[in-house]
Design an enzyme around this catalytic site. Sequence first.
Site, short mmCIF file in Angstrom:
data_model
loop_
_atom_site.label_atom_id
_atom_site.label_comp_id
_atom_site.label_asym_id
_atom_site.label_seq_id
_atom_site.Cartn_x
_atom_site.Cartn_y
_atom_site.Cartn_z
N GLY A 1 6.37 -8.35 3.35
CA GLY A 1 7.43 -8.37 2.35
C GLY A 1 8.79 -8.52 2.99
O GLY A 1 9.81 -8.05 2.46
N GLY B 1 13.82 -15.57 14.00
CA GLY B 1 12.49 -14.98 13.93
C GLY B 1 11.44 -16.01 13.58
O GLY B 1 11.66 -17.22 13.71
N ASN C 1 5.80 -2.99 4.42
CA ASN C 1 6.89 -2.88 3.47
C ASN C 1 6.56 -3.49 2.10
O ASN C 1 7.09 -3.06 1.09
CB ASN C 1 8.14 -3.55 4.04
CG ASN C 1 9.23 -3.72 3.02
OD1 ASN C 1 9.87 -2.76 2.61
ND2 ASN C 1 9.45 -4.96 2.57
N TYR D 1 1.01 3.06 -9.69
CA TYR D 1 1.81 2.74 -8.50
C TYR D 1 1.85 3.94 -7.55
O TYR D 1 1.63 3.80 -6.34
CB TYR D 1 3.22 2.36 -8.95
CG TYR D 1 4.21 2.16 -7.82
CD1 TYR D 1 4.18 1.01 -7.03
CD2 TYR D 1 5.19 3.12 -7.56
CE1 TYR D 1 5.10 0.82 -6.01
CE2 TYR D 1 6.11 2.94 -6.54
CZ TYR D 1 6.06 1.79 -5.78
OH TYR D 1 6.98 1.61 -4.77
N ALA D 2 2.14 5.12 -8.11
CA ALA D 2 2.20 6.32 -7.28
C ALA D 2 0.86 6.62 -6.64
O ALA D 2 0.79 7.06 -5.48
CB ALA D 2 2.66 7.51 -8.12
N ALA D 3 -0.22 6.38 -7.37
CA ALA D 3 -1.56 6.63 -6.81
C ALA D 3 -1.82 5.75 -5.60
O ALA D 3 -2.34 6.22 -4.58
CB ALA D 3 -2.61 6.38 -7.89
N LYS E 1 0.48 4.13 -3.70
CA LYS E 1 1.44 4.40 -2.63
C LYS E 1 1.19 5.75 -1.96
O LYS E 1 1.45 5.92 -0.76
CB LYS E 1 2.87 4.35 -3.18
CG LYS E 1 3.41 2.94 -3.37
CD LYS E 1 3.65 2.24 -2.03
CE LYS E 1 4.42 0.96 -2.17
NZ LYS E 1 4.73 0.32 -0.88
N THR F 1 6.37 12.22 7.05
CA THR F 1 6.80 11.52 5.84
C THR F 1 8.26 11.86 5.61
O THR F 1 8.62 13.03 5.44
CB THR F 1 5.96 11.95 4.63
OG1 THR F 1 4.58 11.64 4.86
CG2 THR F 1 6.42 11.23 3.37
#
Length: 244
Positions: free
Chosen positions: A15, A54, A83, A148-150, A152, A234
């Site tokens: 990403g 790059g 990312n 999404y939270a699950a 991530k 984290t």
Amino acid sequence: MDGLTLEGRTAVVTGGAGGIGRAICADLATLGARVVIADLDQTAAEEVAKSLDGVALRVDLTDPLDIDRFVAEVGPVDVLIHNAGVSIVEPFTESDPAGWDLMWKINLRAPMQLTKGLLPGMVERGWGRLIFISSDGARAGSGGEGAYAATKSGLFGLAKTLAREAARGGVTSNVVCPGPTDTPMVRAVADKHPGLLDKLAKQIPLRRIGQPADIAGIVAFLCTERAGYITGQTLSVSGGITMH
């Protein structure tokens, strides 16, 4: 300062053509890394690569065969920044399992497969950095982002396990959790909810939405030798909206 360089290192940023991804690529290039911008949008990736001297490589993170092709093509990698991510904001009870599958493939399965392909080389060479970009929405919960939270939050367990398994090989593994950040993905959500960004900013102790550079700074540091004793952690970059 000694130990704040990535000269001679190759870094992959998935990403890398997006908002936070571009900022990460820029900081890594400033530290001397050869940056590989891995993105589905080849044109945008080439623009970033040109500005940083790059390399742009297209990869479809929903396609396991294309991920294998990318691993074979990219060669030895010292730094791997996961990312790329996709979010579908909707109440969980109204969500479509097809969206769950898309988020699972990009947010969790792809990091697992890419790491499986590139980590052995890091361990063999005795040095490496794994950085997983998760979300404070995964760490603390966020309305409308259940699936999404699950996906991530799965990165937390993966990163900690890899921190233990790869430590003897000189590889560190950490998670960075952005809070509300001014990115195209967040802007797309905000466009559907007028006033959302202002409302969020008022809830943040530092009274502003995060910028991609805020995230890139801690990511770049975690890739350096100075951060070599930090692993399995984290870290939230959220202006204080979440505190742990």
